[in-house]
Design a protein around this motif. Structure first.
Motif, PDB file in Angstrom:
ATOM      1  N   GLN A  89       0.832  -1.205   0.000  1.00  0.00           N
ATOM      2  CA  GLN A  89       0.000   0.000   0.000  1.00  0.00           C
ATOM      3  C   GLN A  89       0.866   1.255   0.000  1.00  0.00           C
ATOM      4  N   GLY A  90       1.902   1.190  -0.845  1.00  0.00           N
ATOM      5  CA  GLY A  90       2.841   2.297  -0.939  1.00  0.00           C
ATOM      6  C   GLY A  90       2.418   3.329  -1.969  1.00  0.00           C
ATOM      7  N   HIS A  91       3.228   4.342  -2.056  1.00  0.00           N
ATOM      8  CA  HIS A  91       3.005   5.433  -2.992  1.00  0.00           C
ATOM      9  C   HIS A  91       4.284   5.661  -3.789  1.00  0.00           C
ATOM     10  N   VAL A  92       4.115   6.151  -4.988  1.00  0.00           N
ATOM     11  CA  VAL A  92       5.242   6.452  -5.859  1.00  0.00           C
ATOM     12  C   VAL A  92       5.099   7.884  -6.347  1.00  0.00           C
ATOM     13  N   LEU A  93       6.161   8.642  -6.217  1.00  0.00           N
ATOM     14  CA  LEU A  93       6.195   9.983  -6.763  1.00  0.00           C
ATOM     15  C   LEU A  93       6.669   9.851  -8.209  1.00  0.00           C
ATOM     16  N   VAL A  94       5.890  10.390  -9.147  1.00  0.00           N
ATOM     17  CA  VAL A  94       6.232  10.271 -10.558  1.00  0.00           C
ATOM     18  C   VAL A  94       6.238  11.647 -11.222  1.00  0.00           C
TER      19      VAL A  94
ATOM     20  N   GLY B 220       7.228  18.626 -25.850  1.00  0.00           N
ATOM     21  CA  GLY B 220       7.297  20.051 -25.563  1.00  0.00           C
ATOM     22  C   GLY B 220       6.507  20.495 -24.357  1.00  0.00           C
ATOM     23  N   ASN B 221       5.656  19.647 -23.806  1.00  0.00           N
ATOM     24  CA  ASN B 221       4.855  20.027 -22.642  1.00  0.00           C
ATOM     25  C   ASN B 221       5.670  19.940 -21.364  1.00  0.00           C
ATOM     26  N   HIS B 222       5.293  20.759 -20.408  1.00  0.00           N
ATOM     27  CA  HIS B 222       5.977  20.769 -19.116  1.00  0.00           C
ATOM     28  C   HIS B 222       5.590  19.529 -18.317  1.00  0.00           C
ATOM     29  N   PRO B 223       6.518  19.028 -17.511  1.00  0.00           N
ATOM     30  CA  PRO B 223       6.220  17.844 -16.691  1.00  0.00           C
ATOM     31  C   PRO B 223       5.285  18.186 -15.532  1.00  0.00           C
ATOM     32  N   ALA B 224       4.623  17.161 -15.040  1.00  0.00           N
ATOM     33  CA  ALA B 224       3.774  17.297 -13.856  1.00  0.00           C
ATOM     34  C   ALA B 224       4.219  16.258 -12.842  1.00  0.00           C
ATOM     35  N   ALA B 225       4.530  16.691 -11.634  1.00  0.00           N
ATOM     36  CA  ALA B 225       4.894  15.771 -10.552  1.00  0.00           C
ATOM     37  C   ALA B 225       3.607  15.340  -9.864  1.00  0.00           C
ATOM     38  N   MET B 226       3.462  14.019  -9.680  1.00  0.00           N
ATOM     39  CA  MET B 226       2.248  13.483  -9.078  1.00  0.00           C
ATOM     40  C   MET B 226       2.606  12.421  -8.044  1.00  0.00           C
ATOM     41  N   ILE B 227       1.795  12.370  -7.007  1.00  0.00           N
ATOM     42  CA  ILE B 227       1.927  11.297  -6.016  1.00  0.00           C
ATOM     43  C   ILE B 227       0.878  10.256  -6.391  1.00  0.00           C
ATOM     44  N   THR B 228       1.311   9.000  -6.492  1.00  0.00           N
ATOM     45  CA  THR B 228       0.422   7.955  -6.997  1.00  0.00           C
ATOM     46  C   THR B 228       0.402   6.735  -6.096  1.00  0.00           C
ATOM     47  N   ASN B 229      -0.645   5.955  -6.260  1.00  0.00           N
ATOM     48  CA  ASN B 229      -0.681   4.618  -5.690  1.00  0.00           C
ATOM     49  C   ASN B 229      -1.085   3.671  -6.821  1.00  0.00           C
ATOM     50  N   VAL B 230      -0.649   2.430  -6.708  1.00  0.00           N
ATOM     51  CA  VAL B 230      -0.932   1.450  -7.752  1.00  0.00           C
ATOM     52  C   VAL B 230      -2.336   0.913  -7.546  1.00  0.00           C
ATOM     53  N   HIS B 231      -3.198   1.146  -8.511  1.00  0.00           N
ATOM     54  CA  HIS B 231      -4.581   0.697  -8.439  1.00  0.00           C
ATOM     55  C   HIS B 231      -4.691  -0.742  -8.933  1.00  0.00           C
ATOM     56  N   THR B 232      -4.202  -1.005 -10.145  1.00  0.00           N
ATOM     57  CA  THR B 232      -4.221  -2.373 -10.686  1.00  0.00           C
ATOM     58  C   THR B 232      -3.013  -2.589 -11.597  1.00  0.00           C
ATOM     59  N   ILE B 233      -2.644  -3.852 -11.714  1.00  0.00           N
ATOM     60  CA  ILE B 233      -1.604  -4.285 -12.642  1.00  0.00           C
ATOM     61  C   ILE B 233      -2.205  -5.435 -13.443  1.00  0.00           C
ATOM     62  N   THR B 234      -2.126  -5.311 -14.760  1.00  0.00           N
ATOM     63  CA  THR B 234      -2.661  -6.357 -15.623  1.00  0.00           C
ATOM     64  C   THR B 234      -1.546  -6.888 -16.511  1.00  0.00           C
ATOM     65  N   LYS B 235      -1.329  -8.208 -16.462  1.00  0.00           N
ATOM     66  CA  LYS B 235      -0.339  -8.811 -17.351  1.00  0.00           C
ATOM     67  C   LYS B 235      -0.958  -8.925 -18.742  1.00  0.00           C
ATOM     68  N   LEU B 236      -0.212  -8.502 -19.748  1.00  0.00           N
ATOM     69  CA  LEU B 236      -0.672  -8.551 -21.126  1.00  0.00           C
ATOM     70  C   LEU B 236      -0.010  -9.721 -21.859  1.00  0.00           C
ATOM     71  N   SER B 237      -0.533 -10.084 -22.993  1.00  0.00           N
ATOM     72  CA  SER B 237      -0.049 -11.268 -23.715  1.00  0.00           C
ATOM     73  C   SER B 237       1.346 -11.093 -24.310  1.00  0.00           C
TER      74      SER B 237
END
Length: 164
Positions: A62-67, A75-92
């Motif tokens: 239940q951690g958080h990642v600063l991204v 050309g767009n300016h970056p945005a710093a966001m604090i996030t948590n992982v909602h879901t992870i889906t493995k793809l084929s």
């Protein structure tokens, strides 16, 4: 609700008293501004399956990642966001889709102020200052190093987040 193309995603990790940016190569992605009272954003990034253990560890703890994200184009300016992982889906194709729930950690006005402070500390004045400020703002692909440290420390000190 507004949806944008995710151009880049970087993890901001605190190590040895400094903040280090780790670019996560994305295969595809989008970012959604929910435009709700909670000011939530959702980031979906398709990345290499090599990142599964990292994001899974964050989710399980239940951690958080600063991204740092850039939307639509380089050309767009970056945005710093604090996030948590909602879901992870493995793809084929041995990739994973990571859905992050996010909130802005730093606004564009804060970035502008940090760039200006950095230039003043470097000793620029008058015309030279204006020229360098315009150049830095036009080429801002990431937040100034000092801003990243400030963001990380304030998020950590708030006690609201369990930073990975």
């Amino acid at each position: 609700m507004k949806t944008f193309k995710l151009y880049s995603l970087s993890l901001l990790e605190g190590k040895d008293g400094n903040v280090h940016q780790k670019l996560v190569p994305i295969e595809d992605g989008l970012i959604i501004n929910m435009e709700n009272q909670d000011k939530l954003w959702y980031i979906e990034a398709v990345v290499s399956g090599d990142y599964f253990s990292y994001f899974n560890s964050v989710k399980e703890n239940q951690g958080h990642v600063l991204v740092d994200v850039v939307i639509t184009s380089k050309g767009n300016h970056p945005a710093a966001m604090i996030t948590n992982v909602h879901t992870i889906t493995k793809l084929s194709n041995e990739s994973i889709s990571v859905l992050l729930e996010a909130k802005l950690a730093l606004k564009k006005d804060d970035i502008i102020e940090d760039v200006l402070k950095e230039l003043v500390q470097e000793g620029y004045s008058q015309e030279e200052l204006l020229r360098e400020f315009k150049n830095k703002m036009d080429n801002l692909a990431t937040h100034p190093e000092s801003a990243l440290g400030t963001i990380y420390r304030s998020v950590q000190a708030s006690g609201l987040y369990n930073l990975k």
